[in-house]
Enzyme design. Structure first.
Site, short mmCIF file in Angstrom:
data_model
loop_
_atom_site.label_atom_id
_atom_site.label_comp_id
_atom_site.label_asym_id
_atom_site.label_seq_id
_atom_site.Cartn_x
_atom_site.Cartn_y
_atom_site.Cartn_z
N HIS A 96 39.66 39.20 29.76
CA HIS A 96 38.90 39.54 29.45
C HIS A 96 39.39 41.41 29.71
CE1 HIS A 96 39.44 39.47 33.97
NE2 HIS A 96 38.94 39.94 34.52
N PHE A 97 38.67 41.72 29.29
CA PHE A 97 38.83 43.49 29.46
C PHE A 97 37.32 44.05 29.88
CE2 PHE A 97 42.01 42.68 25.87
CZ PHE A 97 43.08 43.96 25.97
N HIS A 98 38.43 45.16 30.58
CA HIS A 98 37.50 45.39 31.28
C HIS A 98 36.73 47.06 30.39
CE1 HIS A 98 37.91 44.41 35.11
NE2 HIS A 98 39.14 43.89 34.66
N GLN A 126 44.78 40.56 38.10
CA GLN A 126 43.91 39.34 37.79
C GLN A 126 43.23 38.95 38.50
OE1 GLN A 126 45.68 37.70 34.22
NE2 GLN A 126 43.65 36.80 34.36
N ASP A 151 29.70 43.70 34.50
CA ASP A 151 30.40 43.31 35.52
C ASP A 151 29.31 43.37 36.97
OD1 ASP A 151 31.84 42.54 37.82
OD2 ASP A 151 33.44 43.36 36.90
#
Length: 144
Positions: free
Chosen positions: A107-109, A101, A37
């Site tokens: 997407h997964f963090h 979101q 990220d």
């Protein structure tokens, strides 16, 4: 943005998948792409996105895609743990703007956490350069 709005193929993650925007990649397989990220909540904050389909969030992901994608999320989480040796790992995901979101591509963090080290807020903070992220990405890649 409502939970059931149409998928926008001009979102930043779709552009990353198409190679139109850069990213600091840590993992890729047929189901998923994982990259750091650029607005990290902490060191090693990794995002895992599905490569197929146009899912805005987890509820949209076709059932046939869930298994392979979630295995990829798990592989990335294991590599983050092995490469960075955190005290814990958060794995989370948001569905819709009211839930938090901010990019409307599923997407997964994967966020490593350490005791005594603060975690920043989601989707804020200073943008990191590729040069700043590359050494952390190398440590995660070494965890595979």
């Amino acid at each position: 943005m409502t939970l059931h709005a149409p998928y926008d193929p001009s979102n930043i993650f779709a552009k990353i998948l198409r190679g139109e925007m850069p990213s600091v990649k840590v993992y890729e397989d047929e189901a998923a792409l994982a990259f750091l990220d650029v607005f990290p909540m902490g060191e090693g904050h990794t995002l895992v996105i599905p490569k197929r389909g146009e899912a805005r969030h987890f509820i949209d992901l076709p059932e046939a895609e869930v298994g392979g994608y979630m295995l990829s999320v798990q592989k990335v989480a294991r590599a983050v743990e092995k490469g960075l040796s955190p005290d814990g790992v958060r794995i989370f995901q948001f569905n819709g703007a009211p839930a938090g979101q901010s990019v409307f591509h599923l997407h997964f963090h994967v966020l490593p956490v350490w005791e005594g080290r603060a975690v920043g807020p989601h989707a804020t903070g200073a943008m990191k350069s590729a040069a700043e992220l590359d050494p952390v990405a190398a440590r995660i890649r070494a965890g595979f």
